[in-house]
Design a protein around this motif. Structure first.
Motif, PDB file in Angstrom:
ATOM      1  N   LEU A   6      -4.066  16.242  -6.112  1.00  0.00           N
ATOM      2  CA  LEU A   6      -3.075  15.216  -5.809  1.00  0.00           C
ATOM      3  C   LEU A   6      -2.681  14.567  -7.131  1.00  0.00           C
ATOM      4  O   LEU A   6      -3.555  14.103  -7.870  1.00  0.00           O
ATOM      5  CB  LEU A   6      -3.644  14.156  -4.874  1.00  0.00           C
ATOM      6  N   THR A   7      -1.389  14.516  -7.424  1.00  0.00           N
ATOM      7  CA  THR A   7      -0.943  13.970  -8.706  1.00  0.00           C
ATOM      8  C   THR A   7       0.182  12.967  -8.497  1.00  0.00           C
ATOM      9  O   THR A   7       1.153  13.256  -7.778  1.00  0.00           O
ATOM     10  CB  THR A   7      -0.466  15.098  -9.637  1.00  0.00           C
ATOM     11  N   TRP A   8       0.011  11.801  -9.104  1.00  0.00           N
ATOM     12  CA  TRP A   8       1.017  10.734  -9.065  1.00  0.00           C
ATOM     13  C   TRP A   8       1.564  10.556 -10.476  1.00  0.00           C
ATOM     14  O   TRP A   8       0.801  10.480 -11.445  1.00  0.00           O
ATOM     15  CB  TRP A   8       0.396   9.423  -8.608  1.00  0.00           C
ATOM     16  N   SER A   9       2.879  10.437 -10.636  1.00  0.00           N
ATOM     17  CA  SER A   9       3.462  10.251 -11.966  1.00  0.00           C
ATOM     18  C   SER A   9       4.627   9.281 -11.887  1.00  0.00           C
ATOM     19  O   SER A   9       5.121   8.954 -10.803  1.00  0.00           O
ATOM     20  CB  SER A   9       3.905  11.593 -12.556  1.00  0.00           C
ATOM     21  N   GLY A  10       5.053   8.821 -13.070  1.00  0.00           N
ATOM     22  CA  GLY A  10       6.079   7.782 -13.107  1.00  0.00           C
ATOM     23  C   GLY A  10       5.577   6.509 -12.464  1.00  0.00           C
ATOM     24  O   GLY A  10       6.258   5.891 -11.639  1.00  0.00           O
ATOM     25  N   LEU A  11       4.370   6.097 -12.856  1.00  0.00           N
ATOM     26  CA  LEU A  11       3.730   4.952 -12.204  1.00  0.00           C
ATOM     27  C   LEU A  11       4.411   3.641 -12.563  1.00  0.00           C
ATOM     28  O   LEU A  11       4.843   3.435 -13.695  1.00  0.00           O
ATOM     29  CB  LEU A  11       2.259   4.898 -12.597  1.00  0.00           C
ATOM     30  N   GLY A  12       4.472   2.758 -11.580  1.00  0.00           N
ATOM     31  CA  GLY A  12       5.101   1.457 -11.771  1.00  0.00           C
ATOM     32  C   GLY A  12       4.096   0.384 -12.152  1.00  0.00           C
ATOM     33  O   GLY A  12       2.943   0.660 -12.482  1.00  0.00           O
ATOM     34  N   LYS A  13       4.549  -0.854 -12.080  1.00  0.00           N
ATOM     35  CA  LYS A  13       3.715  -1.998 -12.429  1.00  0.00           C
ATOM     36  C   LYS A  13       2.729  -2.278 -11.294  1.00  0.00           C
ATOM     37  O   LYS A  13       3.117  -2.389 -10.135  1.00  0.00           O
ATOM     38  CB  LYS A  13       4.585  -3.226 -12.666  1.00  0.00           C
ATOM     39  N   PRO A  14       1.430  -2.412 -11.595  1.00  0.00           N
ATOM     40  CA  PRO A  14       0.454  -2.734 -10.542  1.00  0.00           C
ATOM     41  C   PRO A  14       0.748  -4.109  -9.941  1.00  0.00           C
ATOM     42  O   PRO A  14       1.199  -5.018 -10.625  1.00  0.00           O
ATOM     43  CB  PRO A  14      -0.884  -2.735 -11.290  1.00  0.00           C
ATOM     44  N   PHE A  15       0.477  -4.247  -8.656  1.00  0.00           N
ATOM     45  CA  PHE A  15       0.592  -5.547  -8.010  1.00  0.00           C
ATOM     46  C   PHE A  15      -0.504  -5.684  -6.959  1.00  0.00           C
ATOM     47  O   PHE A  15      -0.933  -4.718  -6.343  1.00  0.00           O
ATOM     48  CB  PHE A  15       1.980  -5.756  -7.395  1.00  0.00           C
ATOM     49  N   CYS A  16      -0.974  -6.911  -6.781  1.00  0.00           N
ATOM     50  CA  CYS A  16      -2.082  -7.192  -5.886  1.00  0.00           C
ATOM     51  C   CYS A  16      -1.594  -8.078  -4.752  1.00  0.00           C
ATOM     52  O   CYS A  16      -0.832  -9.030  -4.973  1.00  0.00           O
ATOM     53  CB  CYS A  16      -3.210  -7.875  -6.657  1.00  0.00           C
ATOM     54  N   PHE A  17      -2.027  -7.768  -3.533  1.00  0.00           N
ATOM     55  CA  PHE A  17      -1.603  -8.546  -2.375  1.00  0.00           C
ATOM     56  C   PHE A  17      -2.679  -8.450  -1.304  1.00  0.00           C
ATOM     57  O   PHE A  17      -3.651  -7.705  -1.430  1.00  0.00           O
ATOM     58  CB  PHE A  17      -0.260  -8.030  -1.833  1.00  0.00           C
ATOM     59  N   ALA A  18      -2.518  -9.196  -0.226  1.00  0.00           N
ATOM     60  CA  ALA A  18      -3.453  -9.149   0.898  1.00  0.00           C
ATOM     61  C   ALA A  18      -2.655  -9.196   2.191  1.00  0.00           C
ATOM     62  O   ALA A  18      -1.825 -10.090   2.382  1.00  0.00           O
ATOM     63  CB  ALA A  18      -4.442 -10.305   0.838  1.00  0.00           C
ATOM     64  N   LEU A  19      -2.898  -8.233   3.060  1.00  0.00           N
ATOM     65  CA  LEU A  19      -2.270  -8.228   4.369  1.00  0.00           C
ATOM     66  C   LEU A  19      -3.126  -8.996   5.363  1.00  0.00           C
ATOM     67  O   LEU A  19      -4.352  -8.901   5.350  1.00  0.00           O
ATOM     68  CB  LEU A  19      -2.085  -6.793   4.873  1.00  0.00           C
ATOM     69  N   THR A  20      -2.476  -9.730   6.241  1.00  0.00           N
ATOM     70  CA  THR A  20      -3.181 -10.399   7.326  1.00  0.00           C
ATOM     71  C   THR A  20      -3.459  -9.382   8.420  1.00  0.00           C
ATOM     72  O   THR A  20      -2.833  -8.309   8.469  1.00  0.00           O
ATOM     73  CB  THR A  20      -2.340 -11.538   7.893  1.00  0.00           C
ATOM     74  N   PRO A  21      -4.391  -9.672   9.338  1.00  0.00           N
ATOM     75  CA  PRO A  21      -4.647  -8.728  10.428  1.00  0.00           C
ATOM     76  C   PRO A  21      -3.386  -8.336  11.193  1.00  0.00           C
ATOM     77  O   PRO A  21      -3.220  -7.168  11.560  1.00  0.00           O
ATOM     78  CB  PRO A  21      -5.643  -9.490  11.310  1.00  0.00           C
ATOM     79  N   ALA A  22      -2.502  -9.289  11.431  1.00  0.00           N
ATOM     80  CA  ALA A  22      -1.286  -8.986  12.193  1.00  0.00           C
ATOM     81  C   ALA A  22      -0.405  -7.970  11.486  1.00  0.00           C
ATOM     82  O   ALA A  22       0.357  -7.234  12.130  1.00  0.00           O
ATOM     83  CB  ALA A  22      -0.508 -10.270  12.445  1.00  0.00           C
ATOM     84  N   ASN A  23      -0.505  -7.901  10.159  1.00  0.00           N
ATOM     85  CA  ASN A  23       0.353  -7.010   9.382  1.00  0.00           C
ATOM     86  C   ASN A  23      -0.369  -5.777   8.855  1.00  0.00           C
ATOM     87  O   ASN A  23       0.267  -4.900   8.257  1.00  0.00           O
ATOM     88  CB  ASN A  23       0.964  -7.769   8.200  1.00  0.00           C
ATOM     89  N   SER A  24      -1.672  -5.686   9.053  1.00  0.00           N
ATOM     90  CA  SER A  24      -2.406  -4.516   8.573  1.00  0.00           C
ATOM     91  C   SER A  24      -2.228  -3.348   9.530  1.00  0.00           C
ATOM     92  O   SER A  24      -1.816  -3.519  10.683  1.00  0.00           O
ATOM     93  CB  SER A  24      -3.890  -4.839   8.419  1.00  0.00           C
ATOM     94  N   ALA A  25      -2.554  -2.159   9.083  1.00  0.00           N
ATOM     95  CA  ALA A  25      -2.353  -0.955   9.888  1.00  0.00           C
ATOM     96  C   ALA A  25      -3.131  -0.998  11.193  1.00  0.00           C
ATOM     97  O   ALA A  25      -2.651  -0.534  12.235  1.00  0.00           O
ATOM     98  CB  ALA A  25      -2.745   0.280   9.082  1.00  0.00           C
ATOM     99  N   THR A  26      -4.328  -1.548  11.158  1.00  0.00           N
ATOM    100  CA  THR A  26      -5.168  -1.565  12.358  1.00  0.00           C
ATOM    101  C   THR A  26      -4.873  -2.728  13.275  1.00  0.00           C
ATOM    102  O   THR A  26      -5.237  -2.709  14.452  1.00  0.00           O
ATOM    103  CB  THR A  26      -6.652  -1.652  11.964  1.00  0.00           C
TER     104      THR A  26
END
Length: 203
Positions: A131-151
């Motif tokens: 698996l290869t990722w290229s042209g990487l962007g700027k890192p960013f940190c965030f937190a999803l609430t339970p209502a917005n998370s996948a589960t």
């Protein structure tokens, strides 16, 4: 001094979960899905898992395009698939998850600087997947609430790095398709991204 953020609930797992979702037609279905896990803490211990679906919309495809989870900790991998992967947006309800095969992986190798490029290479018997990722962007940190998370049940603080292009290579053959644009936490990235320092906390 700023206030401390303390997430309520139980930490279920923490680690890394970069992924690549490819489409051959931007308006069509995803044709290759890859979700890689490097788990450092969980109820099932540490371990790696690469969930790779070459035929997401088929429950029993031929062996040359099978849907396989490569792992060095099968109880952990089965738990991740049942409790997390099956709820991810591009994976939810897919027939390919029902017929997923589990295979023991032999090795995992990480390469790249995570600034311009990054790669995870998994070897399992006669299979080599990169698996290869290229042209990487700027890192960013965030937190999803339970209502917005996948589960719908977890807080999810994480660090994402978007990318312009990504490839899934199976035994030297590059899978067709490309990631498509997506938005998350107000950031424009794609359906291929690095996810580091990811933690799922059941509320």
């Amino acid at each position: 001094m700023s206030d401390t953020i303390l997430f309520p609930g139980t930490v279920e797992w923490s680690g890394e979960n970069p992924g690549i979702s490819l489409k051959e037609d931007p308006s069509g279905p995803f044709t290759t899905l890859a979700s890689f896990f490097r788990v450092v803490l969980s109820p099932h211990g540490r371990g790696h898992a690469l969930v790779l679906m070459l035929s997401p919309h088929e429950e029993a495809p031929p062996a040359d395009r099978a849907n396989v989870c490569y792992t060095d900790n099968e109880p952990l991998a089965r738990w991740l698939v049942a409790e997390y992967v099956s709820h991810f947006g591009a994976w939810r309800g897919l027939p390919g998850l029902k017929g997923l095969h589990y295979r023991r992986l032999d090795s995992v190798k990480t390469s790249g600087d995570a600034i311009t490029t990054y790669s995870e290479t998994v070897r399992a018997g006669d299979a080599t997947i990169a698996l290869t990722w290229s042209g990487l962007g700027k890192p960013f940190c965030f937190a999803l609430t339970p209502a917005n998370s996948a589960t719908g049940k977890h807080h999810m603080p994480t660090l994402f790095v978007g990318c312009e292009t990504a490839t899934v290579t199976v035994n030297g053959r590059v899978r067709p398709g490309a990631p498509i644009p997506r938005d998350i936490a107000g950031q424009r990235i794609s359906t291929a991204m690095l996810a580091f320092s990811e933690t799922w906390i059941r509320s």
